[in-house]
Design a protein around this motif. Structure first.
Motif, short mmCIF file in Angstrom:
data_model
loop_
_atom_site.label_atom_id
_atom_site.label_comp_id
_atom_site.label_asym_id
_atom_site.label_seq_id
_atom_site.Cartn_x
_atom_site.Cartn_y
_atom_site.Cartn_z
N TYR A 1 38.37 -75.33 -50.85
CA TYR A 1 38.81 -74.49 -51.97
C TYR A 1 37.68 -74.13 -52.92
O TYR A 1 37.53 -72.96 -53.30
N LEU A 2 36.86 -75.09 -53.33
CA LEU A 2 35.82 -74.83 -54.33
C LEU A 2 34.48 -74.44 -53.72
O LEU A 2 33.52 -74.19 -54.46
N ASP A 3 34.38 -74.39 -52.39
CA ASP A 3 33.12 -74.01 -51.77
C ASP A 3 32.79 -72.56 -52.06
O ASP A 3 33.67 -71.70 -52.14
N GLU A 4 31.49 -72.27 -52.21
CA GLU A 4 31.06 -70.91 -52.48
C GLU A 4 31.51 -69.98 -51.36
O GLU A 4 31.33 -70.26 -50.18
N GLY A 5 32.14 -68.89 -51.74
CA GLY A 5 32.58 -67.91 -50.78
C GLY A 5 33.89 -68.21 -50.10
O GLY A 5 34.32 -67.44 -49.22
N SER A 6 34.57 -69.29 -50.49
CA SER A 6 35.83 -69.64 -49.83
C SER A 6 36.94 -68.64 -50.15
O SER A 6 37.87 -68.45 -49.36
N GLY A 7 36.87 -68.03 -51.31
CA GLY A 7 37.93 -67.14 -51.77
C GLY A 7 39.11 -67.88 -52.37
O GLY A 7 40.08 -67.25 -52.81
#
Length: 239
Positions: free
Chosen positions: A178-184
């Protein structure tokens, strides 16, 4: 349409329990989704308390205080005191192997340990409170996990409003969290809508129950049943 200023939730209390497997200060994706609901409640005057369950020495078991059943220590009684002082409980956690985390299972088991305690009206302890859940993961399982959590909460005595769960999952498999860069994840309109609806429904129902003095006590008091009161019960097989 009613204005948001017409709603007063300032005497409501909410507890959020994060059932991540990651101890602090590790990043919890579940915490990222929780913050949306927490901040909305706080914006409207709700007093919010949150726990990351894995940071506390919560013993396994189904009794209110497991130090009375062989454990040297147990943090649950202090957490339970906050839960019982709250009008709203939100259980939140990750999805692993399509199911709730082991920490979520432990928290529900410990809630179960106090479910037979009674409130001032003689009802089971959690009557008059509302519950919901939030879930995150990168595999399927949101609805299955929500079913388990919400069934458990209502069985223990919580009242469950409509649309009382929300979640986010990425692509199936080892994709971004969820909080990963680019996950949306934080930008996902479906998740944001459901989280917002859940939060408002929890606040609205908690407000209604608090103003009504909880669930009416007629028909659900164990001591009265044990004493012979049948609350209009009639078994059609034995007329």
């Amino acid at each position: 349409m009613t204005r948001q200023s017409d709603w007063d939730f300032s005497n409501l209390r909410a507890t959020f329990i994060n059932c991540t497997l990651k101890p602090s200060p590790q990043k919890s994706n579940t915490d990222g989704l929780m913050r949306i609901s927490e901040s909305l409640m706080q914006k409207h005057g709700v007093t919010v308390t949150k726990f990351r369950a894995i940071d506390h020495d919560i013993a396994s078991g189904v009794y209110p205080d497991m130090t009375k059943h062989g454990f040297a220590s147990d943090a649950w009684p202090d957490i339970e005191e906050v839960v019982l002082a709250s009008d709203i409980l939100v259980l939140a956690g990750p999805i692993w192997l399509g199911d709730n985390s082991s920490v979520m299972k432990r928290v529900i088991e410990r809630l179960y340990g106090s479910s037979s305690e009674l409130n001032a009206a003689g009802q089971y302890a959690y009557y008059g409170r509302v519950g919901g859940c939030l879930l995150t993961g990168n595999e399927d399982g949101v609805k299955h996990c929500a079913q388990n959590v919400l069934y458990s909460l209502q069985h223990l005595g919580y009242t469950i409003p409509p649309q009382s769960d929300a979640g986010w999952i990425g692509e199936a498999g080892p994709g971004p969290s969820y909080l990963d860069e680019g996950s949306g994840g934080p930008q996902n309109d479906f998740t944001n809508r459901n989280t917002t609806f859940m939060t408002w429904n929890l606040m609205h129902l908690a407000r209604l129950l608090k103003d009504a003095g909880g669930i009416p006590a007629y028909g659900n008091v164990r001591s009265a049943w044990d004493a012979g009161t049948r609350f209009d019960f009639e078994n059609p097989e034995y007329r």
